[in-house]
Design a protein around this motif. Structure first.
Motif, short mmCIF file in Angstrom:
data_model
loop_
_atom_site.label_atom_id
_atom_site.label_comp_id
_atom_site.label_asym_id
_atom_site.label_seq_id
_atom_site.Cartn_x
_atom_site.Cartn_y
_atom_site.Cartn_z
N ARG A 3 4.62 -6.52 -8.86
CA ARG A 3 4.27 -4.93 -8.76
C ARG A 3 2.37 -5.34 -8.64
O ARG A 3 1.96 -6.52 -8.76
CB ARG A 3 4.58 -4.35 -10.08
N GLU A 4 2.40 -4.65 -7.64
CA GLU A 4 0.60 -4.32 -7.34
C GLU A 4 -0.17 -3.39 -8.98
O GLU A 4 0.38 -2.02 -8.54
CB GLU A 4 -0.14 -4.62 -6.42
N LEU A 5 -0.87 -3.61 -9.71
CA LEU A 5 -0.83 -2.99 -10.89
C LEU A 5 -2.99 -2.85 -10.85
O LEU A 5 -3.39 -3.53 -10.36
CB LEU A 5 -0.32 -2.90 -11.47
N VAL A 6 -3.05 -1.71 -11.56
CA VAL A 6 -4.56 -1.69 -11.89
C VAL A 6 -4.28 -1.10 -13.23
O VAL A 6 -3.90 -0.46 -13.93
CB VAL A 6 -5.13 -0.09 -11.39
N GLY A 7 -5.20 -2.04 -14.02
CA GLY A 7 -5.52 -1.38 -15.32
C GLY A 7 -6.96 -1.71 -16.53
O GLY A 7 -8.00 -2.02 -15.30
N ARG A 8 -6.91 -1.46 -17.27
CA ARG A 8 -8.32 -1.48 -18.05
C ARG A 8 -7.87 -2.77 -18.76
O ARG A 8 -7.65 -2.71 -20.27
CB ARG A 8 -8.40 -0.58 -18.43
N LEU A 9 -9.91 -3.66 -19.21
CA LEU A 9 -9.51 -4.74 -19.76
C LEU A 9 -9.99 -4.19 -21.31
O LEU A 9 -10.30 -3.10 -21.30
CB LEU A 9 -10.75 -5.80 -19.65
N GLY A 55 8.91 -3.85 -3.60
CA GLY A 55 7.58 -3.89 -3.08
C GLY A 55 7.37 -5.05 -2.60
O GLY A 55 7.33 -5.38 -2.05
N GLN A 56 5.66 -4.79 -2.78
CA GLN A 56 5.50 -6.16 -1.55
C GLN A 56 5.14 -7.02 -2.14
O GLN A 56 3.96 -7.42 -3.01
CB GLN A 56 4.21 -4.70 -0.62
N SER A 112 -7.54 -4.58 -11.54
CA SER A 112 -6.31 -4.94 -10.18
C SER A 112 -5.72 -6.39 -10.16
O SER A 112 -6.16 -7.69 -10.71
CB SER A 112 -6.51 -4.65 -8.79
N PHE A 113 -4.37 -6.23 -10.60
CA PHE A 113 -3.65 -7.66 -11.30
C PHE A 113 -2.33 -7.40 -10.44
O PHE A 113 -1.76 -6.27 -10.04
CB PHE A 113 -3.23 -7.64 -12.23
N GLN A 114 -1.70 -8.43 -10.22
CA GLN A 114 0.06 -8.63 -9.81
C GLN A 114 0.26 -8.58 -10.94
O GLN A 114 0.67 -10.15 -11.71
CB GLN A 114 0.23 -9.84 -8.82
N ALA A 115 1.30 -8.35 -11.19
CA ALA A 115 2.67 -8.11 -12.50
C ALA A 115 3.88 -8.42 -11.54
O ALA A 115 4.27 -8.33 -10.80
CB ALA A 115 2.75 -7.09 -12.98
N VAL A 116 4.53 -9.61 -12.53
CA VAL A 116 6.06 -10.25 -12.04
C VAL A 116 6.11 -9.91 -13.51
O VAL A 116 6.02 -10.55 -14.73
CB VAL A 116 5.82 -12.33 -12.22
N LEU A 117 7.19 -9.32 -13.25
CA LEU A 117 8.05 -8.49 -14.59
C LEU A 117 9.60 -9.01 -14.38
O LEU A 117 10.40 -9.07 -15.67
CB LEU A 117 8.67 -7.18 -13.93
#
Length: 430
Positions: free
Chosen positions: A48-54, A335-336, A289-294
């Motif tokens: 999943r392509e997601l956006v998070g905050r550090l 997803g992509q 932005s990061f790529q999450a492997v779920l």
């Protein structure tokens, strides 16, 4: 006799004119060539392509815990500090005086206890000989116990005074990056409240806080329960952060927390990952932005982006069947992944999925399938080499006409007449 002859002559003239105006029959065009890939099922990472905050792994407020005047800051702002390192100095004089008073109170209590203990011992030795009354013995022992309690109280007061004197040296509770000084020297701190002096943040590792739709997370967990999706080999979900310049961060993170409550205002679930930051390249508060492997999706297919089409019913692909005709298949995507869609259902292994030339075919019509490769000359959406041009496209200058198609000059019969009202074409000058 003349009238029938005229009628016969007119009929023959009309027949000749109709024969001259009739165009030659055109041949049926060949089926369009399309670029296809063969669908192959595999176990693929569910990304999943997601956006998070550090955010910092730990963040501690450094506060003044005793009242006094701030004397000095003994650390460099913005530098790393160790746990227990002294950061500020508070005037210790009033605290030292309180400590001395507590020591004096303890000494007085100990003296009182020694006297009361001696008196009680004397009374206990004389009581069997009836030299003291029972009431006098009880009073002496009560005085002894009271003095012993006073000693303990004085010891506690002395310990508290020592602790307060130790708070005159304000230390860092954790190891990390010390922030800006919030109070200048000479200020009275800790008088009415616990004054904030600075903060210390641990930057290695960092937390990545993000959220996912509750519906998406529910579908993922349902798929895991059904066995269609499994966790990765180490049993943990990972994240790969993308830096601002487009490059991937070389330290993968690990998902460590998932909230059990859905936020009613957003309908999302809060998740968190731990991200190593040994070189402290990343800073808290930044959005990434990061790529999450779920997990891993079993029996999934990778289909190029240009092969997937959408309409009001959802996503679908066009497939060349075994009989050479085009078939529509509705698909479900997960997803992509790069330049591909991860398709979880809708197609089967061996299907010839059309990638290039989708716009030239329609469902139920024949098509000529050719292998498709994403090369520079045969890029996304382009037909493979040797594919027929689109319908209605004119041949390039100097190129011969397609087989079975007559040139424009030869198609017209010299005996044919122009239609009514249309000017006759002038002959081409050499």
């Amino acid at each position: 006799m003349i009238a029938p002859l005229r009628t016969l002559a007119l009929t023959c003239a009309v027949a000749v004119a109709l024969t001259a105006c009739k165009k030659p029959e055109q041949q049926t065009p060949p089926p369009p060539e399309v670029g296809v890939i063969e669908a192959k099922a595999d176990t693929l990472p569910l990304q999943r392509e997601l956006v998070g905050r550090l955010s910092p792994y730990r963040s501690a407020d450094v506060r003044a815990r005793v009242p006094g005047v701030l004397l000095k800051r003994v650390y460099q702002e913005g530098q790393d500090v160790k746990q227990g390192q002294v950061l500020f100095l508070i005037d210790p004089a009033p605290l030292q005086a309180a400590l001395n008073a507590s020591q004096a109170e303890l000494a007085s209590a100990q003296a009182t206890y020694a006297n009361a203990k001696a008196a009680a011992a004397r009374a206990r030795s004389l009581a069997p000989k009836q030299f003291v009354s029972k009431s006098d013995l009880d009073a002496a022992e009560a005085t002894e116990r009271t003095a012993a309690a006073a000693v303990q109280q004085a010891q506690a007061s002395l310990a508290n005074a020592k602790i307060n004197l130790g708070y005159a040296q304000v230390t860092s509770p954790i190891a990390g990056r010390a922030g800006k000084q919030q109070v200048t020297e000479g200020a009275l701190v800790g008088q009415s409240d616990i004054t904030l002096l600075t903060t210390v943040d641990q930057l290695d590792p960092l937390f990545v806080n993000f959220s996912m739709s509750s519906d998406e997370l529910t579908q993922l967990r349902r798929a895991q329960a059904a066995g269609a999706v499994s966790l990765s080999g180490d049993g943990k979900s990972t994240v790969q952060v993308k830096l601002s310049d487009g490059t991937m961060y070389d330290q993968p993170g690990t998902l460590d927390y998932s909230s059990a409550v859905v936020d009613p205002s957003t309908g999302a679930v809060t998740l968190r990952a731990v991200l190593p930051n040994p070189q402290q390249i990343l800073l808290p508060g930044a959005f990434v932005s990061f790529q999450a492997v779920l997990g891993e999706r079993k029996n999934a297919f990778l289909v190029p982006l240009q092969a997937l089409q959408r309409d009001t019913t959802g996503g679908f692909v066009m497939v060349v069947g075994k009989d050479g005709k085009v078939v529509r298949k509705n698909v479900v995507t997960e997803g992509q992944q790069g330049s591909n869609w991860l398709v979880s259902s809708g197609i089967e292994p061996g299907d010839q999925v059309i990638v290039a030339g989708v716009q030239k075919v329609k469902e139920g019509s024949p098509a000529s399938a050719k292998p498709w490769t994403p090369t520079a000359a045969n890029g996304p959406g382009a037909a493979p080499a040797g594919a027929a041009p689109a319908a209605g496209a004119a041949p390039a200058a100097g190129a011969p006409a397609a087989a079975g198609t007559a040139p424009a000059d030869a198609a017209a019969d010299p005996a044919a007449k122009p239609s009514d009202g249309a000017p006759a074409a002038e002959p081409t000058k050499q």
